[in-house]
Write a protein that holds these residues in place. Structure first.
Motif, short mmCIF file in Angstrom:
data_model
loop_
_atom_site.label_atom_id
_atom_site.label_comp_id
_atom_site.label_asym_id
_atom_site.label_seq_id
_atom_site.Cartn_x
_atom_site.Cartn_y
_atom_site.Cartn_z
N ASN A 87 2.26 1.94 -3.14
CA ASN A 87 1.14 2.33 -4.35
C ASN A 87 0.69 3.78 -3.95
O ASN A 87 -0.43 3.91 -4.30
CB ASN A 87 0.21 1.38 -4.54
N GLY A 140 0.33 5.15 -13.56
CA GLY A 140 0.61 3.88 -13.47
C GLY A 140 1.30 3.46 -14.19
O GLY A 140 2.13 4.17 -15.33
N THR A 155 1.85 -4.98 -7.96
CA THR A 155 0.60 -5.62 -7.68
C THR A 155 0.66 -7.00 -7.17
O THR A 155 1.78 -7.57 -7.26
CB THR A 155 0.10 -5.81 -9.41
N TYR A 215 0.80 8.41 -8.44
CA TYR A 215 1.77 7.65 -7.72
C TYR A 215 3.11 8.04 -7.55
O TYR A 215 3.62 8.83 -8.49
CB TYR A 215 1.81 6.24 -8.65
N ASN A 258 6.58 6.03 -8.53
CA ASN A 258 6.51 5.39 -9.85
C ASN A 258 7.19 6.37 -10.95
O ASN A 258 6.63 6.32 -11.90
CB ASN A 258 5.19 4.94 -10.31
N GLU A 306 0.78 -1.34 -0.05
CA GLU A 306 0.03 -0.15 0.03
C GLU A 306 0.69 1.17 0.04
O GLU A 306 0.62 2.17 -0.81
CB GLU A 306 -0.86 -0.03 1.17
N THR A 316 -1.39 -0.23 -14.65
CA THR A 316 -1.29 -0.97 -13.41
C THR A 316 -0.72 -0.05 -12.41
O THR A 316 0.05 0.69 -12.43
CB THR A 316 -0.76 -2.20 -13.32
N LYS A 317 -0.85 -0.71 -11.08
CA LYS A 317 -0.20 0.12 -9.91
C LYS A 317 1.38 -0.30 -9.90
O LYS A 317 1.47 -1.17 -10.87
CB LYS A 317 -0.70 -0.57 -8.73
N LYS A 328 -0.78 7.23 -3.39
CA LYS A 328 -1.02 8.04 -4.50
C LYS A 328 -1.40 9.62 -3.83
O LYS A 328 -1.99 9.65 -2.72
CB LYS A 328 -2.54 7.75 -5.34
#
Length: 304
Positions: free
Chosen positions: A126, A142, A155, A133, A136, A123, A151-152, A128
């Protein structure tokens, strides 16, 4: 030169018109607080005003950028703090489970907490902020897949097993002052890499096995490594946060200076304007009074 009644009258009207113009100028300055109200009033003041306004506008934009950087960095720092606490708890559990007196059921209970802590780290990875994000890189929406979907960064499947870690490590740079860009993000691969989740899953598997002792010392060493990586990344982020504060202070000083220069250039001296307006009113009354004497009586005035 022969002076005629027409010349006297025209001069009087022209002087009255100039007097009205001056009154209008001072009234505008008094009501608006500005030296000029259109560029033609004083092109030099207008040109300088445009430059000063551009400086103030640029500073305000950089301050908005800094606000965005603060938001990004503060949330990253907070998340890294949580990650460090989680990793320290995982290490404590590994040390606790290395005690040979624990029964299989007790170790399985510890494994359950390890699994929950792993989900918590997923969590965090990921996280936000403003629907972006923050761990990332430049792929803030994503990670794009071959089918065009996103995607996150991390995953997991229905069993809680991490199936994909695709954190983008590209730097996100935001300009915080003229010619200076500051990296706002961390390199997530140094904290939330594939190895982290593999090591945690290995710890969970070892706790559920019949012979966990062999894996506990390795798990402790692995957790120490991940804690060091997270602390180092957070320290690097902290250094950039300190630099950001220095830049923010400098921008605040620039804003004060640019605003003062713009004010000195454009703002009217109200005391001076009031004095000029009062003086002009007196001059205007005197002009009206003298003008009334210029207009000589005609024959019609005596025939009334």
């Amino acid at each position: 030169m022969r002076v005629t009644q027409s010349m006297l009258t025209n001069n009087m009207l022209r002087n009255l018109s100039n007097s009205y113009n001056n009154l209008d100028k001072y009234m505008d300055q008094l009501s608006t607080g500005k030296k000029i109200n259109k560029p033609s009033d004083d092109p030099v003041v207008a040109m300088k005003g445009m430059n000063y306004r551009s400086q103030v506008s640029n500073v305000e934009q950089y301050q908005r950028n800094i606000s965005e950087v603060h938001n990004w960095m503060d949330n990253s720092d907070s998340s890294l703090g949580e990650a460090t606490q989680t990793l320290q708890r995982l290490r404590e559990l590994a040390v606790q489970a290395s005690n040979g007196t624990y029964e299989k059921g007790q170790r399985e209970n510890i494994a359950e907490e390890v699994d929950q802590l792993k989900e918590h780290l997923v969590e965090i990875a990921n996280t936000k902020v403003n629907n972006k994000y923050i761990f990332n890189g430049t792929s803030t929406t994503g990670t794009e897949q071959a089918d065009g979907s996103y995607t996150k960064p991390v995953t997991v499947d229905n069993n809680g097993i991490v199936t994909n870690v695709s954190a983008n490590g590209e730097a996100v740079n935001i300009e915080v002052t003229n010619g200076t860009k500051l990296q706002t993000n961390i390199n997530p691969a140094n904290v939330f890499g594939t190895q982290l989740f593999e090591d945690i899953e290995a710890l969970s598997v070892a706790l559920k096995s019949d012979n966990p002792d062999a894996g506990m010392q390795t798990a402790i060493t692995n957790m120490d490594t991940h804690i060091d990586n997270t602390v180092n990344e957070r320290a690097d982020l902290g250094a950039r946060m300190n630099r950001l504060e220095l830049i923010e202070d400098r921008l605040a000083s620039q804003e004060i200076t640019a605003t003062r220069m713009m004010s000195d250039n454009e703002d009217a001296n109200m005391e001076e304007v009031i004095i000029k307006l009062t003086t002009q009113e007196s001059v205007h009354r005197a002009a009206l009074s003298s003008g009334s004497r210029v207009i000589q009586p005609t024959l019609l005035d005596f025939l009334r």
